[in-house]
Structure formats: C-alpha cells, structure tokens
Design a protein around this motif. Structure first.
Motif, PDB file in Angstrom:
ATOM      1  N   ALA A 140       0.795  -1.193  -0.088  1.00  0.00           N
ATOM      2  CA  ALA A 140      -0.010   0.005  -0.040  1.00  0.00           C
ATOM      3  C   ALA A 140       0.944   1.283  -0.296  1.00  0.00           C
ATOM      4  CB  ALA A 140      -0.916   0.092   1.111  1.00  0.00           C
ATOM      5  N   ALA A 141       1.930   1.291   0.728  1.00  0.00           N
ATOM      6  CA  ALA A 141       2.962   2.441   0.823  1.00  0.00           C
ATOM      7  C   ALA A 141       3.558   2.459  -0.673  1.00  0.00           C
ATOM      8  CB  ALA A 141       3.874   2.279   1.861  1.00  0.00           C
ATOM      9  N   ALA A 142       3.930   1.432  -1.163  1.00  0.00           N
ATOM     10  CA  ALA A 142       4.612   1.764  -2.398  1.00  0.00           C
ATOM     11  C   ALA A 142       3.322   2.454  -3.577  1.00  0.00           C
ATOM     12  CB  ALA A 142       5.049   0.393  -3.067  1.00  0.00           C
ATOM     13  N   GLU A 143       2.284   1.951  -3.637  1.00  0.00           N
ATOM     14  CA  GLU A 143       1.345   2.266  -4.289  1.00  0.00           C
ATOM     15  C   GLU A 143       1.064   3.776  -4.111  1.00  0.00           C
ATOM     16  OE1 GLU A 143      -2.081  -0.141  -4.384  1.00  0.00           O
ATOM     17  OE2 GLU A 143      -1.022  -1.841  -4.961  1.00  0.00           O
ATOM     18  N   ARG A 144       0.810   4.409  -2.884  1.00  0.00           N
ATOM     19  CA  ARG A 144       0.652   5.605  -2.436  1.00  0.00           C
ATOM     20  C   ARG A 144       1.875   6.626  -2.984  1.00  0.00           C
ATOM     21  NH1 ARG A 144      -1.018   3.334   2.538  1.00  0.00           N
ATOM     22  NH2 ARG A 144       1.086   3.853   3.414  1.00  0.00           N
ATOM     23  N   LEU A 145       2.978   6.033  -3.039  1.00  0.00           N
ATOM     24  CA  LEU A 145       3.951   6.826  -3.486  1.00  0.00           C
ATOM     25  C   LEU A 145       4.129   6.597  -5.169  1.00  0.00           C
ATOM     26  CD1 LEU A 145       6.517   5.921  -0.685  1.00  0.00           C
ATOM     27  CD2 LEU A 145       5.507   8.146  -0.958  1.00  0.00           C
ATOM     28  N   GLY A 146       3.589   5.789  -5.819  1.00  0.00           N
ATOM     29  CA  GLY A 146       3.362   5.776  -7.343  1.00  0.00           C
ATOM     30  C   GLY A 146       4.397   4.529  -7.833  1.00  0.00           C
ATOM     31  N   HIS A 147       4.663   3.845  -7.016  1.00  0.00           N
ATOM     32  CA  HIS A 147       5.600   2.660  -7.548  1.00  0.00           C
ATOM     33  C   HIS A 147       4.831   1.447  -7.340  1.00  0.00           C
ATOM     34  CE1 HIS A 147       8.781   5.725  -7.621  1.00  0.00           C
ATOM     35  NE2 HIS A 147       8.305   6.063  -6.304  1.00  0.00           N
ATOM     36  N   ARG A 148       5.558   0.203  -8.071  1.00  0.00           N
ATOM     37  CA  ARG A 148       5.100  -1.107  -7.962  1.00  0.00           C
ATOM     38  C   ARG A 148       5.629  -1.931  -6.924  1.00  0.00           C
ATOM     39  NH1 ARG A 148       5.689  -1.331 -14.242  1.00  0.00           N
ATOM     40  NH2 ARG A 148       7.625  -1.918 -13.547  1.00  0.00           N
TER      41      ARG A 148
END
Length: 109
Positions: free
Chosen positions: A26-34
């Motif tokens: 979820a943190a990666a997605e919030r930061l725009g990464h996979r």
C-alpha cells in the motif's frame, strides 16, 4: 515508476507477516511505485515474483525477523528491515528502498 520486490516474514505469526507485506504494498502504491510481494509464513507462501518482476527489480525489501533461504536479487540492493519498523512507518521503509535504488536522493526517509 520503480519496480520493487519484497519479502515479509515474521516470527510473530502469519497474520503479522501478511499485515507487514500489505503495509509495504500500500505504501509503494501511495508513492506511485509497484511492489511485488512474497509473504512467507508457517501456513505457506503467498504471492511471489514473476521472472520479469525479479529481473526488473530496482530494490528488494526484506521485512523479516527470521533467517530466510529466499532468493534475493543479485543485481539490486536489499533493504533489510524488521517488520515492526515497517508497521511503524511503511512509507519510510519504501522511501529507504527507493534511496537504495537511486530513485530518491540520500537523506532522511
């Protein structure tokens, strides 16, 4: 967008492993990464990485308080972190991995 891979495994139990992994995803997605996630627990493994995700990984997050015999990429830096640190600040953990990947400048996470 940076491709990250992660392993989550906790001696506190399967639920803790899954919660840690999902916090990272979820943190990666919030930061725009996979982030491709592999959760290891006594109940068995869940998830994993495709050959493409492994080959394209720019950093690996190893969120574990266990000794694991897991394939880590040889071409990408590995952030080793305790699961409790991830639960306290998952975005900070992802930012540290991004710094290792060269996608963020060095400095406070």
């Amino acid at each position: 967008m940076v491709q990250l891979i992660a392993i989550a495994a906790s001696q506190a139990g399967p639920a803790h492993s899954f919660i840690t992994g999902e916090a990272l995803r979820a943190a990666a997605e919030r930061l725009g990464h996979r982030l491709a996630l592999w959760v290891q627990s006594p109940l068995g493994d869940q998830g994993g990485w495709s050959e493409t995700e492994l080959a394209q990984a720019q950093a690996c997050i190893l969120a574990s308080d266990l000794d694991l015999d897991s394939p880590a990429p040889t071409h990408a830096p590995v952030l080793r972190i305790d699961p409790t640190e991830v639960l306290a600040d998952a975005e900070g953990a992802v930012r540290r991995a991004l710094q290792l990947a060269g996608a963020l400048p060095p400095g406070p996470a």
